[in-house]
Design an enzyme around this catalytic site. Sequence first.
Site, PDB file in Angstrom:
ATOM      1  N   SER A 107     -11.835  65.293  29.161  1.00 42.08           N
ATOM      2  CA  SER A 107     -11.078  65.661  27.971  1.00 42.08           C
ATOM      3  C   SER A 107     -10.786  64.443  27.101  1.00 42.08           C
ATOM      4  O   SER A 107     -11.696  63.774  26.648  1.00 42.08           O
ATOM      5  CB  SER A 107      -9.801  66.404  28.379  1.00 42.08           C
ATOM      6  OG  SER A 107      -9.191  67.006  27.273  1.00 42.08           O
ATOM      7  N   ASP A 251     -11.305  66.274  20.288  1.00 40.65           N
ATOM      8  CA  ASP A 251     -11.432  65.369  21.426  1.00 40.65           C
ATOM      9  C   ASP A 251     -12.828  65.527  22.040  1.00 40.65           C
ATOM     10  O   ASP A 251     -13.610  66.358  21.573  1.00 40.65           O
ATOM     11  CB  ASP A 251     -10.299  65.627  22.434  1.00 40.65           C
ATOM     12  CG  ASP A 251     -10.335  67.011  23.048  1.00 40.65           C
ATOM     13  OD1 ASP A 251     -10.955  67.913  22.454  1.00 40.65           O
ATOM     14  OD2 ASP A 251      -9.733  67.203  24.120  1.00 40.65           O
ATOM     15  N   ASP A 253     -14.214  67.019  24.520  1.00 41.53           N
ATOM     16  CA  ASP A 253     -14.708  68.316  24.994  1.00 41.53           C
ATOM     17  C   ASP A 253     -14.346  69.465  24.058  1.00 41.53           C
ATOM     18  O   ASP A 253     -14.562  70.631  24.372  1.00 41.53           O
ATOM     19  CB  ASP A 253     -14.220  68.611  26.418  1.00 41.53           C
ATOM     20  CG  ASP A 253     -12.719  68.836  26.507  1.00 41.53           C
ATOM     21  OD1 ASP A 253     -11.981  68.182  25.746  1.00 41.53           O
ATOM     22  OD2 ASP A 253     -12.283  69.651  27.336  1.00 41.53           O
ATOM     23  N   ASP A 255     -11.585  70.930  22.805  1.00 42.30           N
ATOM     24  CA  ASP A 255     -10.550  71.963  22.984  1.00 42.30           C
ATOM     25  C   ASP A 255      -9.230  71.581  22.321  1.00 42.30           C
ATOM     26  O   ASP A 255      -8.265  72.334  22.366  1.00 42.30           O
ATOM     27  CB  ASP A 255     -10.346  72.317  24.463  1.00 42.30           C
ATOM     28  CG  ASP A 255      -9.801  71.170  25.297  1.00 42.30           C
ATOM     29  OD1 ASP A 255      -9.650  70.045  24.757  1.00 42.30           O
ATOM     30  OD2 ASP A 255      -9.533  71.380  26.501  1.00 42.30           O
TER      31      ASP A 255
END
Length: 463
Positions: A107, A251, A253, A255
């Site tokens: 993340s 970010d 990833d 999300d």
Amino acid sequence: MTLIKSISGIRGTIGGKINDNLTPVDAVKFAAAYGTFIKNKNAEKEKIKIVIGRDARISGKMISSLVANTLIGLGIDVLDLGLSTTPTVEIAVPIEKADGGIILTASHNPKQWNALKLLNEKGEFIDGEDGAKVLELAEGQELVFAEVDQLGKYRKKKNYIKKHIKEVLKLDFINKKAIKKAKFKVVVDGVNSTGGIAVPMLLKELGVKCVELYCEPNGEFPHNPEPLKEHLTDISELVVKKKADLGIVVDPDVDRLAIISEDGSMFGEEYTLVACADYILEQNGGGNTVSNLSSSRALRDITEKYGGNYTASAVGEVNVVKQMKGTEAIIGGEGNGGIIYPSSHYGRDSLVGIALFLSLLATRKMSCKELREGYPAYYMSKNKIALTPKINVDDILEKMATKYKGEEVNTIDGVKIDFAEEWVHLRKSNTEPIIRIYTEAKTEAKADELAKKVFTEIEELVG
């Protein structure tokens, strides 16, 4: 260097010693535990299928290969989406009728980190009970691998991000016509991960002119990848220089979603969810919403404006999702820029958030700055107080709850005290003797003042 095991997965820094870092051995052990858990859960099924996908961080290819081949060694079929996003893997699991999913991403953590995030058959993060079973399997000797004729099969599926975008554009209330007519110019910071693939692709489909910044998915993060104000000076300057309507930051990833206004100022991560909820509540004629206890009160204000009910959950996406299902919320998420829109799926999804946010701007025909200034003004302060290991943190939190029993107190996750125009949320760290202190008020000074007041009261309790 660090290895952190939790109910939602395993994360750590690459290299170093086994059990101290995310080494190849740790990745294999944990993937084997998760695969075994999925097999045990589906003991009646002849074949198990798991979807995997990764962000662009440097270690991703190595970790992905280790995980895929471990699952194959258990006799599990693997569908590999390759470079992907967390929400892309989440929607792929039910579409592909898979039994689970693993997202290989740390993340917002820096490039030396990676992680295995674990999904159930719905494409949602596994809950605490299932996570505990995986951790138990990882420490035990119950891992049995398949014989040669029962090995799983590997298949790679390309262009799933494109499929994800098509699913987003099918959603009700995404006003493609209005967005295209608005002729937006947008600067995108993809932090050199898979957002650099997904966000420009989505904007192109929406007819938006895209100026790319750090959109090469090579895993070399050009700044700290957590989308906070202090890390986003480059895009703030470029938005102004290019005379763009807004900036979009995700970010690694994809999300978490942050917005930059046309003057280079931060729209505010807390207000990403507020704006998207404002649009959905308006279009739907009201409805219920959920965020976690540490998120802005502005969402409650907006929800009540449309006649809906707002409730708060414990911190953590799993808890938000559970609360959303229980209250039939039409939108929810977290104040870190995480938008959860159940009409799509129960997971934080920046692509959904972008489409909703642009729909709001286009239909109201207003700028980012104008939109932001129309929302209730709240300011948040985030602090922490370090204590000695001998001090009982739970005892301190209990005393603080008692001290303020005359106010509205919530103890489902630490202690949150709601005052008339401000609030404080106290949470203990799971890994060290620290109490995190979150406050929110109508001015920055008042938020800081409340934090200092609580800080002093805790020090007095400690003695």
